[in-house]
Scaffold this motif. Structure first.
Motif, PDB file in Angstrom:
ATOM      1  N   ARG A 416       3.043   6.251   0.931  1.00 52.57           N
ATOM      2  CA  ARG A 416       2.804   5.495   1.167  1.00 52.57           C
ATOM      3  C   ARG A 416       1.948   4.826   1.401  1.00 52.57           C
ATOM      4  O   ARG A 416       0.570   3.689   2.032  1.00 52.57           O
ATOM      5  CB  ARG A 416       3.601   4.550   1.787  1.00 52.57           C
ATOM      6  N   MET A 417       1.268   5.100   3.449  1.00 54.89           N
ATOM      7  CA  MET A 417       0.462   4.900   3.739  1.00 54.89           C
ATOM      8  C   MET A 417      -1.365   5.265   3.346  1.00 54.89           C
ATOM      9  O   MET A 417      -1.721   3.935   3.799  1.00 54.89           O
ATOM     10  CB  MET A 417       0.920   5.726   5.265  1.00 54.89           C
ATOM     11  N   ALA A 418      -1.408   6.122   2.998  1.00 58.70           N
ATOM     12  CA  ALA A 418      -2.419   6.453   2.823  1.00 58.70           C
ATOM     13  C   ALA A 418      -2.864   5.504   1.396  1.00 58.70           C
ATOM     14  O   ALA A 418      -3.495   5.131   1.351  1.00 58.70           O
ATOM     15  CB  ALA A 418      -2.875   7.714   1.803  1.00 58.70           C
ATOM     16  N   GLU A 419      -1.947   4.993   0.231  1.00 63.10           N
ATOM     17  CA  GLU A 419      -1.941   4.108  -0.466  1.00 63.10           C
ATOM     18  C   GLU A 419      -2.373   2.563   0.021  1.00 63.10           C
ATOM     19  O   GLU A 419      -3.414   1.783  -0.662  1.00 63.10           O
ATOM     20  CB  GLU A 419      -0.551   3.976  -1.277  1.00 63.10           C
ATOM     21  N   LEU A 420      -2.064   2.270   1.296  1.00 71.18           N
ATOM     22  CA  LEU A 420      -1.880   1.058   1.610  1.00 71.18           C
ATOM     23  C   LEU A 420      -3.431   1.192   1.730  1.00 71.18           C
ATOM     24  O   LEU A 420      -4.299   0.108   1.770  1.00 71.18           O
ATOM     25  CB  LEU A 420      -1.602   0.567   2.538  1.00 71.18           C
ATOM     26  N   PHE A 421      -4.687   2.152   2.276  1.00 76.68           N
ATOM     27  CA  PHE A 421      -5.563   2.016   2.923  1.00 76.68           C
ATOM     28  C   PHE A 421      -6.168   1.636   2.034  1.00 76.68           C
ATOM     29  O   PHE A 421      -7.329   0.473   2.802  1.00 76.68           O
ATOM     30  CB  PHE A 421      -6.411   3.769   2.624  1.00 76.68           C
ATOM     31  N   LYS A 702       2.058  -3.272  -2.924  1.00 76.18           N
ATOM     32  CA  LYS A 702       1.446  -3.081  -3.715  1.00 76.18           C
ATOM     33  C   LYS A 702       2.414  -3.211  -5.588  1.00 76.18           C
ATOM     34  O   LYS A 702       2.104  -3.937  -6.864  1.00 76.18           O
ATOM     35  CB  LYS A 702       1.630  -1.678  -4.699  1.00 76.18           C
ATOM     36  N   ALA A 703       4.038  -3.393  -5.097  1.00 75.92           N
ATOM     37  CA  ALA A 703       4.909  -4.156  -6.151  1.00 75.92           C
ATOM     38  C   ALA A 703       4.443  -5.512  -6.419  1.00 75.92           C
ATOM     39  O   ALA A 703       4.513  -6.137  -7.835  1.00 75.92           O
ATOM     40  CB  ALA A 703       6.315  -3.456  -5.331  1.00 75.92           C
ATOM     41  N   LEU A 704       4.092  -6.237  -5.653  1.00 78.66           N
ATOM     42  CA  LEU A 704       3.747  -7.723  -5.825  1.00 78.66           C
ATOM     43  C   LEU A 704       2.827  -7.814  -6.379  1.00 78.66           C
ATOM     44  O   LEU A 704       1.872  -8.965  -6.754  1.00 78.66           O
ATOM     45  CB  LEU A 704       3.735  -8.199  -4.516  1.00 78.66           C
ATOM     46  N   GLY A 705       1.777  -6.717  -6.731  1.00 75.92           N
ATOM     47  CA  GLY A 705       0.584  -6.956  -7.656  1.00 75.92           C
ATOM     48  C   GLY A 705      -0.574  -7.324  -6.421  1.00 75.92           C
ATOM     49  O   GLY A 705      -2.079  -7.540  -7.143  1.00 75.92           O
ATOM     50  N   LEU A 706      -0.688  -6.954  -5.061  1.00 70.69           N
ATOM     51  CA  LEU A 706      -1.625  -7.208  -4.623  1.00 70.69           C
ATOM     52  C   LEU A 706      -2.885  -6.030  -4.357  1.00 70.69           C
ATOM     53  O   LEU A 706      -2.529  -4.664  -3.897  1.00 70.69           O
ATOM     54  CB  LEU A 706      -1.094  -7.586  -3.563  1.00 70.69           C
ATOM     55  N   PHE A 707      -4.295  -6.482  -3.902  1.00 70.39           N
ATOM     56  CA  PHE A 707      -5.045  -5.538  -3.699  1.00 70.39           C
ATOM     57  C   PHE A 707      -6.049  -6.354  -2.345  1.00 70.39           C
ATOM     58  O   PHE A 707      -6.312  -5.320  -1.588  1.00 70.39           O
ATOM     59  CB  PHE A 707      -6.168  -5.880  -4.772  1.00 70.39           C
ATOM     60  N   THR A 708      -4.826  -6.786  -1.901  1.00 72.03           N
ATOM     61  CA  THR A 708      -5.776  -7.276  -0.386  1.00 72.03           C
ATOM     62  C   THR A 708      -4.186  -7.755   0.699  1.00 72.03           C
ATOM     63  O   THR A 708      -3.376  -8.000  -0.071  1.00 72.03           O
ATOM     64  CB  THR A 708      -6.178  -8.527  -0.071  1.00 72.03           C
ATOM     65  N   THR A 709      -4.283  -7.704   1.642  1.00 74.51           N
ATOM     66  CA  THR A 709      -3.104  -8.190   2.615  1.00 74.51           C
ATOM     67  C   THR A 709      -2.545  -9.497   2.656  1.00 74.51           C
ATOM     68  O   THR A 709      -3.213 -10.223   2.856  1.00 74.51           O
ATOM     69  CB  THR A 709      -2.924  -7.644   3.723  1.00 74.51           C
ATOM     70  N   LEU A 710      -1.714  -9.661   3.244  1.00 80.56           N
ATOM     71  CA  LEU A 710      -0.853 -11.502   3.558  1.00 80.56           C
ATOM     72  C   LEU A 710      -1.212 -12.038   4.651  1.00 80.56           C
ATOM     73  O   LEU A 710      -0.932 -11.953   5.684  1.00 80.56           O
ATOM     74  CB  LEU A 710       0.105 -11.718   2.476  1.00 80.56           C
TER      75      LEU A 710
END
Length: 811
Positions: A416-421, A702-710
């Motif tokens: 999950r860490m790399a998936e957030l990159f 990612k489960a919220l459909g986001l491509f960036t951070t809040l």
């Protein structure tokens, strides 16, 4: 940046370090004056909201290379022989008004230069980040071309561009990003946009170009010119756009109409997707209204381009939003917003965003595009036609952002860490342009606290230094008479957040460690000392900081008034005092670097006095923690973190604070922004396992459909906020544990803390190359290797030992 035009002309944007035309031996009264004038259309006044065009030409007997320095107030688009080749001016302030330098190679013959310039006023409707003086254009040509192309010397004609108007999108909310544009095609002199056609008149000179050394009291110049510091922004076509909904409507007011599959027109969706993917034109029938929802399938900052034919009297509105809302949103600029839920879902949701409008004139193949970019994931296109159908020939978006080159990488046992990159990198890209930004959709403003975290991300992932240095320098230039920097800059709306001034000192300290730049830092020390002296002025007899005048924001804690801790408005607050003590210690390290031991000692002594004062007033013996307020009614993670990071407690008291931070259930919790300092604290106390636990907020993006951070925990106003990507820094600086310990990163300390991970591998950017770390954890034992760039000294702190090494170490 380099490009060629259809007329066999090449242009290259060049970064220069010495300013032309500044004659240091000139007479005192004219020193710093350029032999070039700013110009304007003679019918335009100082605070007019106006779009103008300027043109001139040059005839070359043979191929000729010309260097031009160009700027405008506010901005310009540059055309050569009718083709747009550049944009400017780089964002700055009147005291640092940037100009771009272009090396242009002209082929034999006559070539036309023109510039489209706009000025939206010193009070609006310009964006808040725009600082302006008055409408104007400036072009300085070096060498023989001076007589042919320099403004105020050569003949430059001007033309007012009608048909452009501006309005606030929401009257009850200050739109930070400026007014939206309406382009009435029937009123636009289309040829003049690219320097052609009739109606041109001779431009009027309005004042000398001037360097900061200009001292002539009679000069009308008020822009102090400085060479641009950044490369051209990236411009890339947006691909993978998808039309997800088209419906017939009977009103232009769509904000209260939910998107519903039942009302959709599937055949028209297919036609729109053919337009988006293959540029197959589509026709909107006469006397009809349509609403189209386009999903960009990522977060983008971009310029929209709408090429249409016919459809005289039609109405086109293009709105941008980050996501659709579960409820009707009354105010798109507000901080209190309803939920957006899963950003990938649009069914039964409402669109509200910032929109530009185009009014086609019925002519074939007209290109409509706004002057500035917008940001988000979704577009709503609303069209109304009159007596003739409207043909849409092409719709495209040019994405823009700072041109980072990514060099760092990371992977671990938790995928999950790399998936957030990609989310982290995308956030930093979208929040980095000619300045760093808090958020590209709502504000486009550079705030100190946001920028410090964005710069740390920049250091570990790229070798970019120009943007961090520019940010530090602009905040330096924002200093107020009370000694504090502004909280955001450049901006025409002054705001002071005193704790942010402290974080600016932290930014200077970060630059010292990660990249050195000693001369640059030396030039900033006047303001570093000014900020620290300003806080000394607010130090009470009890040796704590009385809240300075301003917005003493610490974090978006819901229980705090606008992010201000208890008594932080006018009283005594431990988070403010503890932050000050932390920064005084960093200031001491800066003074050591500058060779000022007496000033370093003064800062350390101040830090110690404040720490002692906080212990006396805010230490709660019963709870073994620091209270936020004098009454000891409020306790927060923030106070405990700042005390620990400052090494403000030791022995048994330190153990108590750590225990309270980790176990107390009634602490005010750090939100997304301040969790950076919470993560720093977890590293400091050796509990990176807790960092891994607090990452659950990011794992849910990612489960919220986001491509960036809040910006904040849900419901978040902004879906793309630079400070939310700070875990990218902690992958390298905390989990792999790579930190500089000497200025310029000449010595690295590697203290891996994998927490709940069994392995972590990464490559972190260093000024001399890359630091590569492969770390494996079995039980409490670490094995692996660390490789440093040549010439860098390392200390590995692992398995209870310290090992010095160069080049590479295996353990």
């Amino acid at each position: 940046m380099s490009c060629s035009t259809q007329s066999d002309v090449t242009i290259e944007r060049t970064l220069i370090t010495s300013e032309p035309y500044v004659d240091w031996n000139a007479q005192w009264s004219s020193r710093g004056a350029w032999p070039v004038q700013w110009i304007c259309h003679p019918g335009v006044h100082a605070d007019d909201v106006v779009v103008m065009a300027f043109r001139s030409s040059i005839t070359c007997e043979t191929q000729q290379k010309v260097r031009l320095h160009i700027t405008a107030d506010e901005r310009y688009e540059l055309f050569i022989d009718g083709e747009r080749v550049a944009r400017g001016s780089e964002a700055g302030s009147p005291e640092q008004w940037f100009y771009e330098t272009y090396d242009i190679t002209f082929s034999k013959g006559t070539h036309a230069l023109s510039a489209l310039v706009w000025h939206l006023g010193t009070q609006g409707p310009s964006p808040c980040t725009q600082m302006s003086i008055r409408p104007g254009f400036f072009c300085a040509a070096e060498g023989d071309a001076h007589a042919h192309l320099s403004t105020g010397v050569a003949l430059w004609e001007s033309h007012i561009i009608t048909g452009y108007s501006f309005s606030w999108p929401y009257p009850t909310e200050l739109p930070f990003t400026g007014a939206r544009i309406q382009i009435d095609g029937s009123k636009v002199p289309w040829d003049a946009l690219i320097g052609r056609g009739s109606g041109w008149i001779k431009s009027q000179s309005i004042g000398h170009g001037a360097h900061a050394s200009m001292v002539d009291e009679q000069s009308t110049a008020t822009w102090l010119l400085a060479p641009a510091t950044l490369p051209a922004m990236a411009l890339n076509p947006v691909e993978n756009m998808l039309c997800r909904h088209v419906e017939r409507i009977n009103t232009l007011s769509t904000e209260k109409i939910p998107v519903s599959e039942k009302s959709g027109e599937s055949l028209e969706v297919t036609a729109w997707n053919a337009l988006l993917t293959t540029s197959t034109s589509l026709q909107v029938p006469a006397h009809s209204m349509r609403r189209c929802i386009i999903d960009l399938n990522n977060y983008h900052c971009g310029y929209t381009n709408f090429r249409v034919s016919h459809g005289k009297g039609s109405y086109i509105r293009v709105g941008w939003a980050e996501g659709l809302y579960d409820e009707v949103l009354a105010n798109a600029g507000g901080y209190t917003v309803p939920s957006k839920g899963n950003r990938s879902a649009i069914e039964n949701k409402y669109f509200k965003g910032f929109a530009d409008t185009f009014l086609p004139d019925g002519t074939a193949s007209r290109m409509y595009r706004p002057l500035w970019w917008s940001a988000g994931r979704y577009l709503e296109i609303v069209i109304q036609t009159q007596d003739e159908p409207l043909t849409i020939e092409n719709f495209s978006i040019e994405e823009t952002h700072f041109p980072f080159t990514w060099k760092g990488s990371f992977e671990s046992s938790d995928p999950r860490m790399a998936e957030l990159f990609p989310l982290y990198k995308r956030t930093l890209e979208m929040c980095s342009h000619e300045i760093y930004m808090d958020c590209p959709h709502y504000e486009q403003l550079m705030y100190v606290a946001d920028t410090r975290l964005e710069v740390l991300q920049t250091y570990v992932m790229t070798d970019t230094i120009e943007l961090p240095k520019k940010a530090i320098k602009l905040f330096d230039a924002s200093r107020r008479p009370n000694g504090l920097t502004q909280s955001r800059f450049p901006t025409r709306v002054t705001q002071v957040i005193p704790p942010f001034s402290l974080w600016w000192v932290g930014m200077v300290h970060d630059l010292m460690l990660y990249r050195s730049e000693k001369q640059f830092i030396s030039e900033r020390m006047t303001t570093v000392r000014s900020v620290l002296d300003a806080f000394r002025f607010h130090c009470t007899d009890e040796n704590v900081i009385a809240a300075p005048v301003g917005w003493n924001f610490i974090d978006w804690v819901k229980a705090w008034n606008r992010g201000v801790p208890p008594d932080g408005e006018r009283g005594l607050s431990s988070p403010i005092s503890l932050q000050a003590a932390l920064i005084y210690n960093l200031g001491a390290q800066l003074e050591d670097y500058m060779g000022e031991p007496a000033l370093a000692k003064r800062n350390r002594d101040t830090a110690q006095r404040i720490t002692d004062g906080v212990k006396k007033l805010f230490w709660n013996e019963g709870r073994g923690m620091f209270a936020d307020d004098l009454e000891h009614q409020s306790f927060s993670e923030h106070a405990q973190c700042l005390a620990l990071l400052n090494n403000g407690v030791d022995g048994q008291e330190r153990k108590q604070v750590i225990d309270g931070l980790l176990t107390a259930t009634d602490l005010h919790r750090a939100t997304i922004y301040f969790s950076h300092y919470l993560f720093e604290t977890y590293r400091h106390i050796g509990r990176v396992d807790l960092l891994c636990e607090r990452m659950n907020l990011w794992y849910g993006l990612k489960a919220l459909g986001l491509f960036t951070t809040l910006e904040t925990p849900e419901p978040s106003r902004s879906d793309c906020h630079g400070w939310g990507a700070h875990p990218m820094f902690h992958y390298f600086g905390t989990i792999l544990g790579i930190r500089p310990v000497t200025p310029g990163f000449t010595k690295a300390r590697i203290t891996p803390q994998l927490g709940t991970l069994s392995y972590a591998h990464g490559k972190m950017v260093h000024p001399s190359g890359l630091i590569t770390a492969h770390i494996v954890k079995e039980g409490d034992t670490y094995t692996g290797s660390v490789e440093l760039p040549r010439g860098v000294f390392g200390v590995l702190v692992c398995n209870g030992e310290e090992k010095e090494f160069t080049d590479k170490v295996n353990f």
